[in-house]
Design a protein around this motif. Structure first.
Motif, PDB file in Angstrom:
ATOM      1  N   HIS A 145       5.518   5.430   6.932  1.00 39.82           N
ATOM      2  CA  HIS A 145       4.174   5.313   7.508  1.00 39.82           C
ATOM      3  C   HIS A 145       4.043   5.970   8.882  1.00 39.82           C
ATOM      4  CE1 HIS A 145       3.754   2.262   4.377  1.00 39.82           C
ATOM      5  NE2 HIS A 145       2.453   2.420   4.529  1.00 39.82           N
ATOM      6  N   ALA A 146       5.095   6.632   9.365  1.00 42.19           N
ATOM      7  CA  ALA A 146       5.092   7.013  10.783  1.00 42.19           C
ATOM      8  C   ALA A 146       4.813   8.494  11.032  1.00 42.19           C
ATOM      9  CB  ALA A 146       6.439   6.641  11.402  1.00 42.19           C
ATOM     10  N   ASN A 147       3.885   8.726  11.964  1.00 42.50           N
ATOM     11  CA  ASN A 147       3.710  10.074  12.524  1.00 42.50           C
ATOM     12  C   ASN A 147       4.297  10.132  13.933  1.00 42.50           C
ATOM     13  OD1 ASN A 147       2.225  10.935  10.282  1.00 42.50           O
ATOM     14  ND2 ASN A 147       0.395   9.939  11.110  1.00 42.50           N
ATOM     15  N   ALA A 148       4.220   8.966  14.615  1.00 45.30           N
ATOM     16  CA  ALA A 148       4.797   8.897  15.958  1.00 45.30           C
ATOM     17  C   ALA A 148       5.664   7.652  16.041  1.00 45.30           C
ATOM     18  CB  ALA A 148       3.687   8.842  17.008  1.00 45.30           C
ATOM     19  N   ARG A 274       7.335   0.219  30.731  1.00 44.90           N
ATOM     20  CA  ARG A 274       7.860  -0.903  29.951  1.00 44.90           C
ATOM     21  C   ARG A 274       6.832  -1.377  28.933  1.00 44.90           C
ATOM     22  NH1 ARG A 274       8.276  -5.747  34.324  1.00 44.90           N
ATOM     23  NH2 ARG A 274       6.077  -6.292  34.414  1.00 44.90           N
ATOM     24  N   PRO A 275       7.323  -1.638  27.714  1.00 50.83           N
ATOM     25  CA  PRO A 275       6.394  -2.097  26.692  1.00 50.83           C
ATOM     26  C   PRO A 275       5.983  -3.531  26.991  1.00 50.83           C
ATOM     27  CG  PRO A 275       8.634  -2.138  25.859  1.00 50.83           C
ATOM     28  CD  PRO A 275       8.717  -1.593  27.242  1.00 50.83           C
ATOM     29  N   VAL A 276       4.684  -3.814  26.928  1.00 47.90           N
ATOM     30  CA  VAL A 276       4.244  -5.202  27.159  1.00 47.90           C
ATOM     31  C   VAL A 276       3.680  -5.821  25.885  1.00 47.90           C
ATOM     32  CG1 VAL A 276       3.911  -5.064  29.646  1.00 47.90           C
ATOM     33  CG2 VAL A 276       2.042  -4.376  28.158  1.00 47.90           C
ATOM     34  N   GLU A 277       3.288  -5.001  24.923  1.00 49.13           N
ATOM     35  CA  GLU A 277       2.796  -5.533  23.650  1.00 49.13           C
ATOM     36  C   GLU A 277       2.864  -4.439  22.586  1.00 49.13           C
ATOM     37  OE1 GLU A 277      -1.155  -7.175  23.825  1.00 49.13           O
ATOM     38  OE2 GLU A 277      -1.070  -7.840  21.725  1.00 49.13           O
ATOM     39  N   ILE A 278       3.199  -4.870  21.379  1.00 48.03           N
ATOM     40  CA  ILE A 278       3.115  -3.941  20.245  1.00 48.03           C
ATOM     41  C   ILE A 278       1.860  -4.345  19.484  1.00 48.03           C
ATOM     42  CG2 ILE A 278       4.264  -3.106  18.157  1.00 48.03           C
ATOM     43  CD1 ILE A 278       6.947  -3.888  19.543  1.00 48.03           C
ATOM     44  N   VAL A 279       0.941  -3.401  19.273  1.00 46.74           N
ATOM     45  CA  VAL A 279      -0.350  -3.762  18.708  1.00 46.74           C
ATOM     46  C   VAL A 279      -0.552  -3.152  17.325  1.00 46.74           C
ATOM     47  CG1 VAL A 279      -1.548  -4.170  20.899  1.00 46.74           C
ATOM     48  CG2 VAL A 279      -1.421  -1.839  20.005  1.00 46.74           C
ATOM     49  N   GLY A 280      -1.424  -3.821  16.553  1.00 49.08           N
ATOM     50  CA  GLY A 280      -1.747  -3.342  15.220  1.00 49.08           C
ATOM     51  C   GLY A 280      -2.327  -4.489  14.427  1.00 49.08           C
ATOM     52  N   VAL A 281      -3.061  -4.178  13.356  1.00 51.64           N
ATOM     53  CA  VAL A 281      -3.661  -5.243  12.555  1.00 51.64           C
ATOM     54  C   VAL A 281      -2.630  -5.758  11.553  1.00 51.64           C
ATOM     55  CG1 VAL A 281      -5.572  -5.872  11.040  1.00 51.64           C
ATOM     56  CG2 VAL A 281      -5.955  -4.289  12.944  1.00 51.64           C
ATOM     57  N   ASP A 282      -2.292  -4.944  10.564  1.00 52.44           N
ATOM     58  CA  ASP A 282      -1.294  -5.379   9.588  1.00 52.44           C
ATOM     59  C   ASP A 282       0.081  -4.813   9.900  1.00 52.44           C
ATOM     60  OD1 ASP A 282      -3.157  -6.763   8.053  1.00 52.44           O
ATOM     61  OD2 ASP A 282      -3.859  -4.860   7.209  1.00 52.44           O
ATOM     62  N   VAL A 284       2.285  -1.874  12.818  1.00 49.01           N
ATOM     63  CA  VAL A 284       2.259  -1.271  14.159  1.00 49.01           C
ATOM     64  C   VAL A 284       1.271  -0.099  14.224  1.00 49.01           C
ATOM     65  CG1 VAL A 284       3.616   0.042  15.825  1.00 49.01           C
ATOM     66  CG2 VAL A 284       4.664  -1.899  14.644  1.00 49.01           C
ATOM     67  N   GLU A 285       0.430  -0.127  15.262  1.00 51.98           N
ATOM     68  CA  GLU A 285      -0.478   1.004  15.491  1.00 51.98           C
ATOM     69  C   GLU A 285      -0.270   1.616  16.871  1.00 51.98           C
ATOM     70  OE1 GLU A 285      -4.511  -0.272  14.610  1.00 51.98           O
ATOM     71  OE2 GLU A 285      -3.799  -1.287  12.801  1.00 51.98           O
ATOM     72  N   GLY A 286       0.414   0.879  17.743  1.00 52.71           N
ATOM     73  CA  GLY A 286       0.645   1.443  19.073  1.00 52.71           C
ATOM     74  C   GLY A 286       1.446   0.488  19.942  1.00 52.71           C
ATOM     75  N   VAL A 287       1.858   1.014  21.072  1.00 52.43           N
ATOM     76  CA  VAL A 287       2.610   0.203  22.027  1.00 52.43           C
ATOM     77  C   VAL A 287       1.883   0.246  23.365  1.00 52.43           C
ATOM     78  CG1 VAL A 287       4.827  -0.138  23.190  1.00 52.43           C
ATOM     79  CG2 VAL A 287       4.779   0.785  20.867  1.00 52.43           C
ATOM     80  N   VAL A 288       1.563  -0.948  23.874  1.00 51.85           N
ATOM     81  CA  VAL A 288       0.938  -1.027  25.195  1.00 51.85           C
ATOM     82  C   VAL A 288       2.063  -0.962  26.224  1.00 51.85           C
ATOM     83  CG1 VAL A 288      -0.536  -2.366  26.728  1.00 51.85           C
ATOM     84  CG2 VAL A 288      -0.901  -2.455  24.240  1.00 51.85           C
ATOM     85  N   VAL A 289       1.932   0.010  27.125  1.00 55.28           N
ATOM     86  CA  VAL A 289       3.004   0.290  28.081  1.00 55.28           C
ATOM     87  C   VAL A 289       2.463   0.127  29.494  1.00 55.28           C
ATOM     88  CG1 VAL A 289       4.507   2.132  28.933  1.00 55.28           C
ATOM     89  CG2 VAL A 289       4.110   1.891  26.477  1.00 55.28           C
ATOM     90  N   GLU A 290       3.225  -0.561  30.314  1.00 54.06           N
ATOM     91  CA  GLU A 290       2.815  -0.717  31.719  1.00 54.06           C
ATOM     92  C   GLU A 290       3.701   0.152  32.595  1.00 54.06           C
ATOM     93  OE1 GLU A 290       3.469  -4.617  33.422  1.00 54.06           O
ATOM     94  OE2 GLU A 290       1.921  -4.271  34.942  1.00 54.06           O
ATOM     95  N   GLN A 312       3.311   4.414  14.862  1.00 58.40           N
ATOM     96  CA  GLN A 312       3.363   3.563  13.672  1.00 58.40           C
ATOM     97  C   GLN A 312       4.764   2.987  13.465  1.00 58.40           C
ATOM     98  OE1 GLN A 312       2.516   6.973  13.564  1.00 58.40           O
ATOM     99  NE2 GLN A 312       0.471   6.359  14.224  1.00 58.40           N
ATOM    100  N   LEU A 313       5.700   3.483  14.272  1.00 52.99           N
ATOM    101  CA  LEU A 313       7.084   2.993  14.190  1.00 52.99           C
ATOM    102  C   LEU A 313       7.559   2.663  15.597  1.00 52.99           C
ATOM    103  CD1 LEU A 313       9.890   2.718  12.718  1.00 52.99           C
ATOM    104  CD2 LEU A 313      10.232   5.149  13.184  1.00 52.99           C
ATOM    105  N   VAL A 314       8.137   1.473  15.761  1.00 49.68           N
ATOM    106  CA  VAL A 314       8.777   1.104  17.030  1.00 49.68           C
ATOM    107  C   VAL A 314      10.238   0.794  16.721  1.00 49.68           C
ATOM    108  CG1 VAL A 314       8.884  -0.585  18.908  1.00 49.68           C
ATOM    109  CG2 VAL A 314       6.658   0.184  18.044  1.00 49.68           C
ATOM    110  N   VAL A 315      11.123   1.419  17.461  1.00 48.65           N
ATOM    111  CA  VAL A 315      12.559   1.129  17.298  1.00 48.65           C
ATOM    112  C   VAL A 315      13.018   0.462  18.599  1.00 48.65           C
ATOM    113  CG1 VAL A 315      14.824   2.041  16.740  1.00 48.65           C
ATOM    114  CG2 VAL A 315      12.779   3.208  15.870  1.00 48.65           C
TER     115      VAL A 315
END
Ligand code: NAP
Length: 454
Positions: A145-148, A274-282, A284-290, A312-315
């Protein structure tokens, strides 16, 4: 020193366990049984070192020779704590050396960490190395499912997974990766990999050789933001004391000045993020970074400046973690077995007859060679205690073999492992490679018993 031949159980057939076996048997005085819960030995050399790092993986040749010692046995596919207890091992051996490593991932502790598409680097690494317990469906679904991709952490494991995600299959198909891994990577739609450091480039724990490789890939351009490389006073001071960091910053500065070559993939090395939240409905759609900075004590703090990196992918590559073993004490703060000079501490007191070495002793740091010295030091403590070790009730090898057989444990012995080894080379030859890893436990067990794979 020992005035009699000792029988020692080693729990974990990774580099630390094998180095401990070598130290105990080099002069032929003692005998060792090395247990592993997997049917194959070598631990992270087989299931952690990146398959495309052939020179690091070649240490396997040195480790393999230890099994040539006539007094070393391999008992694979045996899980200590489940198939046989620590107390039972004491009935059969003069001493036990625990070298079972740090098999799990550390957590980020942020919202969204468990969304579909957020995976641990430990799992991704296990998958591409062909570990029998890798969560294959989860990883392959996430990749499909990942492009990024966002890789959190800037250690050598983060660099390994970034490189594997950004390489083309021709850059990987000489490796021993299982064929389904190469097939999945060939279908990859990933174009952008973000490597996130929560502190500055000076504080990254990757090494320069590994970092530099990311700038030499066939289809990926490295991208570094110039303002990530600006150093505050504390970073300048840290840089002055760290030659590896100086070389790393040189590589990053060269990338930042480099005009992109227009390759289809990009590796974005981001710092102060630094990542503060991983967001998405069903999923992963993104990572909120501070955006971060260092405070007056040199600790990292948030600046309140927020951006969302679409992915769409967080490792999550923020370190390995040791886990408890039934019947052994555990320091849950440090995720290690508590010890002093390699001797296990029970309720703060040294116990003779129980020793630790490697990552489960020190935590997940250092290179493979670090474990050689570490294992030798623990073995030196064991040998110093030898005269006082009580004799076990049933020291004959046949007694432990009979116990495991009675329980129906399908032990993979040295000839069994060697049959798997040969089968992997034969499988590799079909693809024109030196070796292809067998990843399926049942197949490995069948081969170890002399049944050719279907
Ligand atoms: P590591 O070097 O300890 O790196 C962990 C990374 O995670 C650090 O960048 C750390 O940043 C970051 N991190 C930790 N908690 C975080 C959080 N909550 N949020 C964001 N970032 C966080 O561990 P590793 O990469 O797993 O490697 C383990 C060991 O194996 C190392 O000794 C490594 O050198 C070795 N290894 C070597 C090779 C090789 O030689 N080629 C390959 C793979 C592994 P902070 O520094 O800010 O905590």
């Amino acid at each position: 020193m020992a005035d009699r031949a000792l029988r020692v159980a080693i729990v974990g057939a990774g580099p630390s366990g094998i180095y401990a076996a070598d130290a105990l048997t080099a002069d032929g005085a003692h005998s060792v049984d090395i247990f592993d819960r997997l049917p194959a030995p070598f631990g992270l050399v087989r299931y952690g070192v990146a398959p495309d790092h052939l020179s690091i993986r070649s240490v396997r040749g040195t480790l393999e020779k230890v099994f040539d010692h006539p007094t070393v046995r391999f008992l694979g596919n045996v899980e200590v704590g489940r198939d046989v207890t620590v107390a039972e091992l004491h009935d059969h051996y003069d001493a036990i050396v625990f070298t079972y490593g740090a098999a799990r991932d550390r957590r980020l502790g942020i919202p969204g960490e468990d969304l579909v598409g957020s995976i641990a680097a430990t799992d991704l690494v296990a998958w591409y190395c062909g570990h029998p317990e890798a969560p294959r469906e989860l990883i392959e679904d996430a990749l499909a499912h990942a492009n990024a991709a966002v890789v959190v952490g800037v250690g050598n494991v983060a660099v390994d997974v970034t490189r594997v995600l950004a390489k083309t299959v021709p850059e990987l198909d000489h490796t021993d990766m299982p064929q389904h891994v190469l097939d999945q990577l060939a279908r990859s739609t990933i174009t952008d990999v973000y490597l996130l450091g929560r502190r500055g480039p000076v504080h990254a724990t990757f090494t320069t050789k590994e970092l530099r490789e990311l700038g030499e890939l066939v289809e990926a351009d490295p991208v570094v933001l110039e303002h990530d490389l600006q150093l505050d006073d504390a970073s300048r001071a840290a840089l002055a004391a760290n030659r590896v960091a100086v070389r790393n910053v040189d590589v990053l500065a060269e990338w930042s000045a480099r005009a992109p070559a227009g390759r289809p993939r990009r590796i974005h090395a981001r710092f102060w993020s630094r990542p503060v939240e991983i967001v998405g409905v069903d999923r992963v759609e993104g990572v909120v970074v501070e955006r971060t900075e260092l405070d007056e004590n040199g600790a990292v703090r948030g600046t309140g400046v927020i951006e969302t990196v679409p992915a769409q992918l967080v490792v999550r590559s923020v370190g390995y973690r040791g886990i408890p073993l039934a019947g052994l004490p555990f320091d849950a703060d440090r995720n290690v077995v508590p010890s002093e000079d390699g001797r296990v501490l029970r309720d703060g007191a040294v116990v003779t007859g129980e020793y630790v070495a490697g990552w489960i002793k020190r935590g997940p740091t250092g290179i493979i060679g670090t474990n050689k010295k570490d294992a030798a030091a623990s073995v030196a403590s064991l040998l110093a205690d030898a005269a006082g070790l009580p004799r076990p009730a049933s020291p004959e090898p046949a007694a432990i073999d009979a116990l495991l057989a009675e329980r129906g444990v399908a032990v993979v012995d040295l000839p069994g492992w060697q049959a798997i080894d040969v089968a992997e080379q034969e499988l590799g030859a079909l693809y024109g490679r030196p070796r292809t890893t067998h990843h399926d436990r049942d197949t490995m067990l069948k081969i170890s018993r002399g049944t050719p794979p279907a």
